[in-house]
Design a protein around this motif. Structure first.
Motif, PDB file in Angstrom:
ATOM      1  N   VAL A   1       0.900  -1.288  -0.062  1.00 40.47           N
ATOM      2  CA  VAL A   1      -0.119  -0.111   0.168  1.00 40.47           C
ATOM      3  C   VAL A   1       0.854   1.250   0.108  1.00 40.47           C
ATOM      4  CG1 VAL A   1      -1.777   1.301   1.147  1.00 40.47           C
ATOM      5  CG2 VAL A   1      -1.846  -1.065   1.340  1.00 40.47           C
ATOM      6  N   ARG A   2       0.620   2.129  -0.766  1.00 37.79           N
ATOM      7  CA  ARG A   2       1.248   3.519  -0.896  1.00 37.79           C
ATOM      8  C   ARG A   2       0.427   4.584  -0.008  1.00 37.79           C
ATOM      9  NH1 ARG A   2       2.345   5.209  -6.350  1.00 37.79           N
ATOM     10  NH2 ARG A   2       4.375   4.207  -6.145  1.00 37.79           N
ATOM     11  N   GLY A   3       0.978   5.062   1.133  1.00 30.15           N
ATOM     12  CA  GLY A   3       0.605   5.750   1.907  1.00 30.15           C
ATOM     13  C   GLY A   3       1.412   6.959   2.253  1.00 30.15           C
ATOM     14  N   PRO A   4       0.706   8.173   2.711  1.00 34.39           N
ATOM     15  CA  PRO A   4       1.581   9.038   3.402  1.00 34.39           C
ATOM     16  C   PRO A   4       2.407   8.764   4.555  1.00 34.39           C
ATOM     17  CG  PRO A   4      -0.590   9.536   3.956  1.00 34.39           C
ATOM     18  CD  PRO A   4      -0.811   8.242   3.020  1.00 34.39           C
ATOM     19  N   GLU A   5       3.512   9.319   4.290  1.00 40.95           N
ATOM     20  CA  GLU A   5       4.429   9.002   5.580  1.00 40.95           C
ATOM     21  C   GLU A   5       5.437   9.832   5.976  1.00 40.95           C
ATOM     22  OE1 GLU A   5       7.668   5.261   6.458  1.00 40.95           O
ATOM     23  OE2 GLU A   5       5.748   4.746   5.373  1.00 40.95           O
ATOM     24  N   GLY A   6       5.358  10.350   7.282  1.00 40.28           N
ATOM     25  CA  GLY A   6       6.277  11.328   7.797  1.00 40.28           C
ATOM     26  C   GLY A   6       7.218  10.946   8.898  1.00 40.28           C
ATOM     27  N   CYS A   7       8.055  11.646   9.141  1.00 42.54           N
ATOM     28  CA  CYS A   7       9.180  11.372  10.100  1.00 42.54           C
ATOM     29  C   CYS A   7       9.664  12.446  10.951  1.00 42.54           C
ATOM     30  CB  CYS A   7      10.245  11.006   9.274  1.00 42.54           C
ATOM     31  SG  CYS A   7      11.703  10.240  10.349  1.00 42.54           S
ATOM     32  N   LEU A   8       9.707  12.267  12.379  1.00 47.44           N
ATOM     33  CA  LEU A   8      10.192  13.384  13.009  1.00 47.44           C
ATOM     34  C   LEU A   8      11.405  13.910  12.904  1.00 47.44           C
ATOM     35  CD1 LEU A   8       8.724  11.643  16.517  1.00 47.44           C
ATOM     36  CD2 LEU A   8       7.684  13.342  15.096  1.00 47.44           C
ATOM     37  N   SER A   9      12.232  13.060  12.076  1.00 40.35           N
ATOM     38  CA  SER A   9      13.712  13.659  11.827  1.00 40.35           C
ATOM     39  C   SER A   9      13.749  14.195  10.358  1.00 40.35           C
ATOM     40  CB  SER A   9      14.645  12.377  11.756  1.00 40.35           C
ATOM     41  OG  SER A   9      14.804  11.678  12.917  1.00 40.35           O
ATOM     42  N   LEU A  10      12.441  14.291   9.894  1.00 37.78           N
ATOM     43  CA  LEU A  10      12.441  15.060   8.605  1.00 37.78           C
ATOM     44  C   LEU A  10      10.978  16.337   9.055  1.00 37.78           C
ATOM     45  CD1 LEU A  10      13.620  12.241   7.699  1.00 37.78           C
ATOM     46  CD2 LEU A  10      12.905  13.402   5.412  1.00 37.78           C
ATOM     47  N   PRO A  11      11.026  17.086   9.842  1.00 38.36           N
ATOM     48  CA  PRO A  11       9.819  17.667  10.314  1.00 38.36           C
ATOM     49  C   PRO A  11       9.261  18.497   9.158  1.00 38.36           C
ATOM     50  CG  PRO A  11      11.871  18.675  11.467  1.00 38.36           C
ATOM     51  CD  PRO A  11      12.341  17.294  10.518  1.00 38.36           C
ATOM     52  N   GLY A  12       7.790  18.422   9.232  1.00 38.79           N
ATOM     53  CA  GLY A  12       6.927  19.046   8.269  1.00 38.79           C
ATOM     54  C   GLY A  12       7.005  18.492   6.746  1.00 38.79           C
ATOM     55  N   LEU A  13       7.651  17.398   6.694  1.00 33.60           N
ATOM     56  CA  LEU A  13       7.655  16.756   5.487  1.00 33.60           C
ATOM     57  C   LEU A  13       7.039  15.402   5.222  1.00 33.60           C
ATOM     58  CD1 LEU A  13      11.204  17.570   3.877  1.00 33.60           C
ATOM     59  CD2 LEU A  13       9.091  18.836   3.715  1.00 33.60           C
ATOM     60  N   GLU A  14       6.338  14.956   4.201  1.00 32.53           N
ATOM     61  CA  GLU A  14       5.854  13.583   4.002  1.00 32.53           C
ATOM     62  C   GLU A  14       5.766  13.172   2.577  1.00 32.53           C
ATOM     63  OE1 GLU A  14       1.097  13.695   4.084  1.00 32.53           O
ATOM     64  OE2 GLU A  14       2.010  13.572   5.744  1.00 32.53           O
ATOM     65  N   ALA A  15       5.838  11.871   2.286  1.00 36.89           N
ATOM     66  CA  ALA A  15       5.692  11.484   1.001  1.00 36.89           C
ATOM     67  C   ALA A  15       5.033  10.287   0.812  1.00 36.89           C
ATOM     68  CB  ALA A  15       7.171  11.224   0.390  1.00 36.89           C
ATOM     69  N   GLY A  16       4.378   9.686  -0.215  1.00 32.81           N
ATOM     70  CA  GLY A  16       3.881   8.405  -0.500  1.00 32.81           C
ATOM     71  C   GLY A  16       4.888   7.584  -0.660  1.00 32.81           C
ATOM     72  N   VAL A  17       4.956   6.548   0.384  1.00 31.98           N
ATOM     73  CA  VAL A  17       5.645   5.404   0.631  1.00 31.98           C
ATOM     74  C   VAL A  17       4.954   4.077   0.558  1.00 31.98           C
ATOM     75  CG1 VAL A  17       7.432   4.451   2.046  1.00 31.98           C
ATOM     76  CG2 VAL A  17       7.429   7.004   2.166  1.00 31.98           C
ATOM     77  N   GLU A  18       5.658   3.131  -0.258  1.00 33.39           N
ATOM     78  CA  GLU A  18       4.985   1.766  -0.319  1.00 33.39           C
ATOM     79  C   GLU A  18       5.488   0.831   0.780  1.00 33.39           C
ATOM     80  OE1 GLU A  18       5.940   0.401  -4.292  1.00 33.39           O
ATOM     81  OE2 GLU A  18       4.284   1.668  -5.188  1.00 33.39           O
ATOM     82  N   ARG A  19       4.515   0.362   1.282  1.00 34.09           N
ATOM     83  CA  ARG A  19       4.805  -0.650   2.362  1.00 34.09           C
ATOM     84  C   ARG A  19       3.817  -1.719   2.548  1.00 34.09           C
ATOM     85  NH1 ARG A  19       9.598   1.042   5.675  1.00 34.09           N
ATOM     86  NH2 ARG A  19       9.446   3.285   5.829  1.00 34.09           N
ATOM     87  N   TYR A  20       4.411  -2.664   3.044  1.00 36.63           N
ATOM     88  CA  TYR A  20       3.287  -4.071   3.155  1.00 36.63           C
ATOM     89  C   TYR A  20       2.371  -3.525   4.528  1.00 36.63           C
ATOM     90  CZ  TYR A  20       6.347  -6.580   0.166  1.00 36.63           C
ATOM     91  OH  TYR A  20       7.208  -7.297  -0.916  1.00 36.63           O
ATOM     92  N   ASP A  21       1.257  -4.409   4.375  1.00 39.15           N
ATOM     93  CA  ASP A  21      -0.031  -3.932   5.242  1.00 39.15           C
ATOM     94  C   ASP A  21       0.193  -4.812   6.343  1.00 39.15           C
ATOM     95  OD1 ASP A  21      -0.940  -6.386   4.081  1.00 39.15           O
ATOM     96  OD2 ASP A  21      -2.846  -5.550   3.892  1.00 39.15           O
ATOM     97  N   HIS A  22       1.147  -5.896   6.407  1.00 36.05           N
ATOM     98  CA  HIS A  22       1.321  -6.820   7.578  1.00 36.05           C
ATOM     99  C   HIS A  22       2.923  -6.568   7.843  1.00 36.05           C
ATOM    100  CE1 HIS A  22       2.145 -10.996   9.422  1.00 36.05           C
ATOM    101  NE2 HIS A  22       1.096 -10.279   9.947  1.00 36.05           N
ATOM    102  N   ALA A  23       3.191  -6.639   9.151  1.00 36.77           N
ATOM    103  CA  ALA A  23       4.563  -7.141   9.694  1.00 36.77           C
ATOM    104  C   ALA A  23       4.523  -7.721  10.996  1.00 36.77           C
ATOM    105  CB  ALA A  23       5.380  -5.403   9.701  1.00 36.77           C
TER     106      ALA A  23
END
Length: 179
Positions: free
Chosen positions: A98-120
């Motif tokens: 699934v491609r979904g919006p992802e942000g990170c506390l080490s990249l404040p204010g930014l996000e991007a659509g990242v592909e990840r598995y829906d089970h881990a």
């Protein structure tokens, strides 16, 4: 990763390590001492994560190059998952990509659509040295993969390709926290 609720914690809030700091870009070392310093680090990670309104935080995001992360993250059914993992191993990442919006506390204010598995599934230990296995689906699976990546020296931006990567690199270059 970012989120919203701020329960109480006993740790101290530490400064966040930002993209570009070498501690974020190399693999973290295994924890070998399951003593009071590790418990204090876990408390500090929770305090810092809550102060920054995150849903997960890895030790290298506060400048500690050891394999520990914390989380307080909902899954897609809005079930809250709260805990930490020491020396985690990602033993399964599967299901639907699934491609979904992802942000990170080490990249404040930014996000991007990242592909990840829906089970881990992540295996490791708690701060007392007891084995733990954490299963995640949906957004929580994304969180587990994201935090595990940090401990290997990667951020979500490393998953981007093509025009998404070029656009994100441009946004990083214009971010107020970029040196």
């Amino acid at each position: 990763m970012r989120h919203g609720s701020i329960p109480g914690t006993h740790g101290r809030v530490r400064p966040l390590t930002l993209l570009g700091d070498p501690v974020l870009h190399g693999p973290c070392a295994d924890v070998t001492d399951f003593g009071p310093e590790l418990s204090a680090l876990v408390e500090d990670l929770f305090a810092t994560m809550y102060a920054a309104e995150g849903v997960g935080l890895a030790a290298n995001q506060v400048g500690e190059g050891v394999r520990v992360f914390v989380y307080d993250c909902p899954d897609d059914e809005d079930v809250r998952h709260l805990g930490h993992v020491v020396n985690p191993r990602l033993v399964a990442a599967d299901g639907v990509v699934v491609r979904g919006p992802e942000g990170c506390l080490s990249l404040p204010g930014l996000e991007a659509g990242v592909e990840r598995y829906d089970h881990a599934v992540v295996e490791g230990f708690n701060a007392a040295g007891d084995p733990v296995t954490v299963h995640g689906t949906g957004f929580f699976a994304r969180c587990l993969q994201h935090e595990h990546d940090h401990l290997a020296g990667h951020t979500y931006a490393d998953h981007l390709k093509g025009w998404r990567k070029r656009r994100h690199l441009h946004q990083i270059s214009r971010a107020p926290w970029t040196p």
